[in-house]
Write an enzyme that holds these catalytic residues in place. Structure first.
Site, PDB file in Angstrom:
ATOM      1  N   GLY A 164      -3.798 -15.845   6.243  1.00 43.24           N
ATOM      2  CA  GLY A 164      -3.311 -17.225   6.192  1.00 43.24           C
ATOM      3  C   GLY A 164      -4.434 -18.250   6.161  1.00 43.24           C
ATOM      4  O   GLY A 164      -5.615 -17.898   6.093  1.00 43.24           O
ATOM      5  N   LYS A 172     -10.678  -2.953  -2.385  1.00 44.01           N
ATOM      6  CA  LYS A 172     -10.377  -4.194  -1.659  1.00 44.01           C
ATOM      7  C   LYS A 172     -11.215  -4.209  -0.396  1.00 44.01           C
ATOM      8  O   LYS A 172     -11.032  -3.377   0.493  1.00 44.01           O
ATOM      9  CB  LYS A 172      -8.893  -4.218  -1.319  1.00 44.01           C
ATOM     10  CG  LYS A 172      -8.446  -5.482  -0.630  1.00 44.01           C
ATOM     11  CD  LYS A 172      -6.939  -5.584  -0.668  1.00 44.01           C
ATOM     12  CE  LYS A 172      -6.451  -6.779   0.131  1.00 44.01           C
ATOM     13  NZ  LYS A 172      -4.982  -6.822   0.145  1.00 44.01           N
ATOM     14  N   ILE A 218       1.454  -3.927  10.426  1.00 43.72           N
ATOM     15  CA  ILE A 218       2.603  -3.184   9.909  1.00 43.72           C
ATOM     16  C   ILE A 218       2.278  -1.693   9.998  1.00 43.72           C
ATOM     17  O   ILE A 218       3.149  -0.873  10.280  1.00 43.72           O
ATOM     18  CB  ILE A 218       2.890  -3.579   8.438  1.00 43.72           C
ATOM     19  CG1 ILE A 218       3.031  -5.097   8.280  1.00 43.72           C
ATOM     20  CG2 ILE A 218       4.124  -2.849   7.911  1.00 43.72           C
ATOM     21  CD1 ILE A 218       4.132  -5.732   9.068  1.00 43.72           C
ATOM     22  N   GLY A 226       0.788  -1.228   0.000  1.00 38.54           N
ATOM     23  CA  GLY A 226       0.000   0.000   0.000  1.00 38.54           C
ATOM     24  C   GLY A 226       0.824   1.285   0.000  1.00 38.54           C
ATOM     25  O   GLY A 226       1.728   1.448   0.814  1.00 38.54           O
ATOM     26  N   CYS A 258      -8.574   1.173   6.228  1.00 38.60           N
ATOM     27  CA  CYS A 258      -7.952   2.064   7.205  1.00 38.60           C
ATOM     28  C   CYS A 258      -8.985   3.015   7.786  1.00 38.60           C
ATOM     29  O   CYS A 258      -9.923   3.417   7.113  1.00 38.60           O
ATOM     30  CB  CYS A 258      -6.822   2.855   6.566  1.00 38.60           C
ATOM     31  SG  CYS A 258      -6.735   2.712   4.796  1.00 38.60           S
TER      32      CYS A 258
HETATM   33  C1  LIG Z   1       2.458  -8.535   6.308  1.00 39.47           C
HETATM   34  C2  LIG Z   1       1.224  -8.164   5.541  1.00 39.47           C
HETATM   35  C3  LIG Z   1       1.096  -6.880   5.008  1.00 39.47           C
HETATM   36  C4  LIG Z   1      -0.031  -6.507   4.303  1.00 39.47           C
HETATM   37  N1  LIG Z   1      -0.130  -5.240   3.773  1.00 39.47           N
HETATM   38  C5  LIG Z   1      -1.227  -4.891   3.046  1.00 39.47           C
HETATM   39  C6  LIG Z   1      -1.331  -3.608   2.444  1.00 39.47           C
HETATM   40  O1  LIG Z   1      -0.418  -2.784   2.529  1.00 39.47           O
HETATM   41  N2  LIG Z   1      -2.473  -3.286   1.766  1.00 39.47           N
HETATM   42  C7  LIG Z   1      -3.498  -4.189   1.639  1.00 39.47           C
HETATM   43  O2  LIG Z   1      -4.521  -3.881   1.024  1.00 39.47           O
HETATM   44  N3  LIG Z   1      -3.416  -5.435   2.177  1.00 39.47           N
HETATM   45  C8  LIG Z   1      -2.311  -5.796   2.883  1.00 39.47           C
HETATM   46  N4  LIG Z   1      -2.225  -7.064   3.413  1.00 39.47           N
HETATM   47  C9  LIG Z   1      -3.342  -8.006   3.227  1.00 39.47           C
HETATM   48  C10 LIG Z   1      -3.049  -8.999   2.098  1.00 39.47           C
HETATM   49  O3  LIG Z   1      -2.880  -8.323   0.872  1.00 39.47           O
HETATM   50  C11 LIG Z   1      -4.194 -10.018   1.959  1.00 39.47           C
HETATM   51  O4  LIG Z   1      -5.389  -9.332   1.642  1.00 39.47           O
HETATM   52  C12 LIG Z   1      -4.418 -10.823   3.217  1.00 39.47           C
HETATM   53  O5  LIG Z   1      -3.203 -11.099   3.840  1.00 39.47           O
HETATM   54  C13 LIG Z   1      -5.176 -12.124   2.956  1.00 39.47           C
HETATM   55  O6  LIG Z   1      -4.474 -12.980   2.101  1.00 39.47           O
HETATM   56  P1  LIG Z   1      -3.485 -14.148   2.633  1.00 39.47           P
HETATM   57  O7  LIG Z   1      -4.235 -14.907   3.669  1.00 39.47           O
HETATM   58  O8  LIG Z   1      -3.140 -14.961   1.428  1.00 39.47           O
HETATM   59  O9  LIG Z   1      -2.292 -13.448   3.217  1.00 39.47           O
HETATM   60  C14 LIG Z   1      -1.084  -7.437   4.118  1.00 39.47           C
HETATM   61  C15 LIG Z   1      -0.957  -8.733   4.648  1.00 39.47           C
HETATM   62  C16 LIG Z   1       0.182  -9.108   5.338  1.00 39.47           C
HETATM   63  C17 LIG Z   1       0.275 -10.510   5.888  1.00 39.47           C
END
Ligand SMILES: Cc1cc2nc3c(=O)[nH]c(=O)nc-3n(C[C@H](O)[C@H](O)[C@H](O)COP(=O)(O)O)c2cc1C
Ligand SMILES: Cc1cc2nc3c(=O)[nH]c(=O)nc-3n(C[C@H](O)[C@H](O)[C@H](O)COP(=O)(O)OP(=O)(O)OC[C@H]3O[C@@H](n4cnc5c(N)ncnc54)[C@H](O)[C@@H]3O)c2cc1C
Ligand SMILES: Cc1cc2nc3c(=O)[nH]c(=O)nc-3n(C[C@H](O)[C@H](O)[C@H](O)COP(=O)(O)OP(=O)(O)OC[C@H]3O[C@@H](n4cnc5c(N)ncnc54)[C@H](O)[C@@H]3O)c2cc1C
Ligand SMILES: Cc1cc2nc3c(=O)[nH]c(=O)nc-3n(C[C@H](O)[C@H](O)[C@H](O)COP(=O)(O)O)c2cc1C
Ligand code: FES
Ligand code: FES
Lengths: 267, 305, 305, 267
Positions: B219, B167, B73, B48, B132
């Site tokens: 996850g 999103k 984060i 982001g 946010c």
């Molecule tokens: C460490 C971390 C940082 C993330 N940073 C963002 C972000 O900056 N913007 C955003 O829209 N989603 C962010 N996400 C969410 C992921 O893009 C995703 O939507 C979410 O983790 C679900 O998918 P997953 O289970 O495969 O990780 C972040 C996720 C993680 C784990």
């Protein structure tokens, strides 16, 4: 940096509660510089989503050795890995310690816990031996003294209960040595241990304008700089601070780089 | 039979395969480039970006929990200028669509970053992170308040011709309603889902395990929640959906396609296995062949119930 | 120091310890009675009862997922009469408060089952499961619509003197708001949380893994979500909260107490280890001793942040 | 019914893709009746929240034997359990088969898959031997024939590819035997296998007013009747149906009890 499926060659108790893990990793091993680490996928840790970072104790002849202590879920599960089993490694990661000391400097290694393992490879690769100060709670926490001595290093041990070396903190013998004038040489510090230890040594070095290379232990996610989990505050040029990633920009930082007001211990 | 076709066109963006990376889990490009050929990703979605650089939260920022990760984060990023200068030129060396995830603390900030990025060459789409809190109007989140949600989409729509991909936040329980709102307000696709609000406590110190107290759960733990959200949204709208949440294998991804996603993104799985997006794409090809489907598009929304 | 005191009084109910079982995971009493001394539970919460017997969903009704279980039993139960005749006499043989989880498809049905059960002897409290859709007013769920939520609590409050414990649905993202509504409408305590809406798909048959298509996710996967919900609700209300969601160990339970729960319930964990509630209670006693706390009450809401 | 920590005595391949697991379970073993099962906690299956049900193949001298096939996550993980390892068992669960046949009845066992293991204990405990009909896809799927023959039972084998016994479904030899008049005796069926097999045999029995005891395989949660996962439709007295729990009220039901319009296979 690469992914490699290493094979376990040996896996045994090493004393001080540590386990020695020897791996055939012909691709990663030759690339390793002291102070770097590998990110390891623990087998059978089904409900875990993260790898675990480990310093490299030895790297030679296509083999890696790690020394680790079973302190949590991951390291406990790792203890059960068997010889011949494949292990996925990501590495070598991070920037290691500098190896080219300015002339006249004596390398002074200060360690706690697994720090001795991380610094051992440095000791092997430095041009000439120096001194090692190691601390722990009791004799059972002190690792690798003989290994360093075999390389011709002078090792000072301090334990809180006095069961080995002098009683007290590692700063005891270190300060004594400093007070004696460092045998007339300028120390260059290399430190690996709890963040409190890094800070204590960093302060001593900065006070006398010496350099201290500190290997920071942060919880890690990706290990490659993508997730921003492992960040550490560094001094910015404008007097404020900025984040650096321990995994990618570190884990070794010189003490002046660090913004000391907040390098907290992570439980 | 020839190899099944994985290519898709989503919101006007042509992708070689429908497996993207999830924002925040693959950095800005260089981090994993030694390990993974970025040109083989369906799309590269960067972490982001806000109009100005942002430091994010204090540490600890992530904590591992059962089959998941909680992250807080705090959206640390180099800002639009920093991204354009440091990372976009690198990314443009690869043959991969670059989707920039953006966020703001006010409607104006969303519009500002969208406008700035639209002026650059080489960005394929903007993904709007609406999870946010709005600093102007109390702590109401953009993603769970229908009115603010719509205003953010409208304001960014007004300043950019790039495809817009809101999103959705998983704490929107009326997901169908928000999906319809987004579609009506000019969204070109939807990304579902962001991480789920969660927390963990260190019982010895009795302090939160994250400096920010709460964070987002991602996850495998959230996969069944994410599949349900995608399924409900897909029934409500015609625009395509990018499904994500705990995808580790081609089988996991197939669940999302069957539920109605047109593409998927791999997030947390990258931390364990950086090649997951490529493996998922390859596995989907095998799956399609085994099921005698000529294209991934034939799998979308085929749930029989 | 004497052994720490685990006893609590919640909504006027005296419990030997604060570890209850979660509705639907411990049957009506006889099922686990050979393995676990029911008198040692903080409270026995029985599976949801409606005014008339109810068959629930077709099979398959549960599916195992990563660190969790999705269930769509569909509230099968013998009805109020059946419960009073078959199970309550059995339960009264034990020295344990009996809390009856109730549900209805209309406001009237909630009131009817509440009234019928209040007429019986030996029930300590009613837990209101508000996660079911209202059949009269479309599929809006009682638990995520503020107006219907309040009406259900008011209607049951009007017909019973028993303590009322609304059980919040986790898809309420404004949990603080619903908690306050419940408190204002006469709730004596809150149960947080029910399972999280979720689904899983069989990718070979492309059919849902549950006959009901969607179900509720429970188990360790949802614990961080549940802890966060409890924490947010506890900041909003004065009435006590019964925390639940993925509790397997005393440490898991301690997280809920620290977040603000006054009691906890063990659900899915019973399927793996039926003695979990007893083990959790014993483990909490050790934990309190180790932390030099004289009573479990001293742990409640002690999060430092 | 109780919880017992059993110890693995032996764990080995048994043929037909099955593994034999022998356990010291001095508390549960003596209580077991044929047709009952145990609910087993699979070790190291960290991300799993359910036990797994297994029929009891043998129960004697404080020992239990199970026969299972690695078909999924749980059974695959179980394959790695080692001798000496503790295993948590919940059992014995369910109601078994009736052992007291009316005079003149000949027990006819019909099995598919692990059904042979479940019926073997019944064969051991019945007063006099009878017949066994077993079916499978090919010779590799056929289990325990020798064990039944050693008890003096007559075994008919059918395989779909004809690699053992007659080619075709198990109903082939069974129908032939029925057509020949059942050697002049009234059969009492005991069936364990896929739900399709239960239905086919149930229909044959009901058509001639014989009894068929069917062991139903349902996905299970708790195993003790609490979670209502494993329900099966039974005939209600008013012509409609009601749910019964396979784990507690079954898994054995007489074919007339079952409401046949919906005992679907669970994938
Ligand atoms: C460490 C971390 C940082 C993330 N940073 C963002 C972000 O900056 N913007 C955003 O829209 N989603 C962010 N996400 C969410 C992921 O893009 C995703 O939507 C979410 O983790 C679900 O998918 P997953 O289970 O495969 O990780 C972040 C996720 C993680 C784990
Ligand atoms: C660069 C680096 C090098 C390291 N080298 C070594 C080494 O050579 N030998 C050794 O024994 N240990 C080393 N550690 C610490 C080691 O990574 C942790 O002990 C290990 O991650 C604990 O995992 P666990 O699953 O057993 O603990 P758990 O507490 O179950 O782990 C839960 C989470 O916390 C993280 N975590 C827990 N403790 C630590 C810690 N002290 N540091 C960082 N993350 C932690 C884990 O990675 C995991 O994400 C190093 C850490 C870092 C950052
Ligand atoms: C009363 C009873 C007795 C059984 N006896 C035996 C036996 O003696 N030998 C043997 O090999 N198998 C037996 N089974 C089947 C055995 O329980 C399953 O093969 C096993 O649960 C599969 O687990 P998994 O984790 O490997 O499969 P996965 O597919 O990974 O399991 C996922 C979930 O589905 C369930 N499941 C999957 N397949 C089945 C199935 N066929 N029946 C019931 N649940 C299933 C699991 O229990 C688990 O909850 C029996 C089943 C029942 C109900
Ligand atoms: C099989 C099953 C049946 C359930 N039935 C009910 C029910 O009848 N009424 C209810 O309010 N909650 C019911 N629940 C929800 C639980 O009471 C509990 O809120 C939820 O499972 C979270 O706790 P856990 O993660 O410890 O299981 C059920 C849960 C499961 C797993
Ligand atoms: S661990 Fe991910 S950035 Fe360092
Ligand atoms: S498995 Fe729980 S009721 Fe049968």
């Amino acid at each position: 940096m690469q992914l490699e499926t290493a094979i376990i060659l040996d896996h045994r108790d090493y004393g001080a509660g540590y386990r020695l893990l020897r791996l055939a990793a012909p691709q990663i091993a030759p690339q390793v510089r002291p102070g770097q680490f590998v990110h390891l996928r623990i087998p059978r840790l089904e409900a875990s989503v993260l790898r675990r970072p480990f310093s490299i104790f030895k790297a030679e002849n296509g083999e890696l050795a790690l020394l680790y202590k079973a302190i949590g879920r991951g390291t406990t599960a790792l203890s059960a890995a068997t010889v011949g089993e494949p292990l996925s490694l990501l590495g070598p990661l991070g920037n290691g310690f500098p190896l080219d000391l300015p002339a006249g400097r004596v390398p002074v290694l200060v360690a706690g816990g697994y720090g001795m393992a991380a610094l051992y490879l440095l000791a092997r690769r430095l041009a000439a031996p120096g001194l090692v100060f190691v601390g722990g709670r009791s004799a059972q926490d002190i690792l690798c003294v003989e290994e360093f001595e075999a390389l011709g290093w002078k090792v000072y041990v301090a334990t809180e209960d006095g069961s080995r070396g002098v009683r007290g903190l590692v700063t005891g013998p270190l300060d004594a040595w400093l007070a004696e004038g460092c045998a007339g040489r300028t120390p260059e510090f290399f430190v690996c241990g709890p963040n409190g230890l890094l800070e204590v040594i960093g302060q001593r070095a900065m006070a006398r304008d010496w350099r201290a290379w500190l290997s920071v232990d942060r919880h890690m996610g990706c290990g490659v700089g993508a997730c921003l989990t492992c960040v550490v505050k560094l001094q910015d040029t404008d007097g404020t601070w900025l984040w650096a990633r321990a995994c990618k920009d570190g884990p070794v930082f010189e003490s002046r780089q660090i913004h000391w007001d907040r390098i907290e211990e992570e439980a | 039979m020839s190899a099944p076709d994985l290519s898709i066109t989503l919101a006007g963006i042509r992708m070689k395969n429908p497996v993207m990376v999830a924002s925040g889990t693959f950095g800005y490009g260089p981090e994993y480039a030694d390990l993974v050929d970025l040109s083989q990703l369906g799309a590269m979605v960067v972490k982001g970006i806000s109009s100005e650089p942002w430091r994010g939260n204090q540490t600890p920022r992530t904590v591992e929990v059962a089959s998941g990760l909680i992250n807080a984060i705090g959206l640390q990023n180099p800002g639009a200028e920093g991204f354009l200068k440091t990372y976009l030129p690198f990314l443009r060396r690869f043959d991969v669509p670059v989707i920039v995830n953006i966020w703001g603390r006010t409607v104006e900030e969303y519009a500002a970053v969208a406008a700035r990025l639209s002026a650059a060459e080489g960005i394929a789409a903007l993904e709007l992170n609406v999870s946010c809190p709005n600093i102007k109007e109390g702590s109401k989140s953009f993603g769970s308040n229908a009115d603010m949600f719509q205003r953010v989409i409208a304001a960014t729509r007004a300043v950019t011709k790039l495809p817009l991909i809101p999103k959705l936040a998983p704490d929107v329980f009326r997901i169908a309603e928000f999906a319809r709102l987004a579609e009506a307000t000019g969204a070109d696709a939807l990304a579902i889902t962001n991480s789920v609000p969660a927390m963990a406590i260190d019982i010895e110190t009795r302090r939160p395990k994250l400096a920010n107290v709460t964070g987002g759960l991602s996850g495998p733990a959230i996969r069944p929640i994410a599949v349900r959200l995608v399924w409900e949204a897909a029934k409500a709208v015609k625009i395509p959906i990018i499904g994500m949440g705990g995808i580790y294998t081609a089988g996991d991804a197939a669940e999302f396609f069957i539920a109605g996603a047109s593409a998927v993104a791999v997030g947390t799985a990258n931390f364990m296995e950086p090649a997951t997006p490529l493996n998922v794409a390859a596995g989907l090809r095998d799956y399609l062949a085994r099921h005698q489907l000529g294209s991934i598009r034939e799998l979308v929304g085929t749930l029989a119930c």
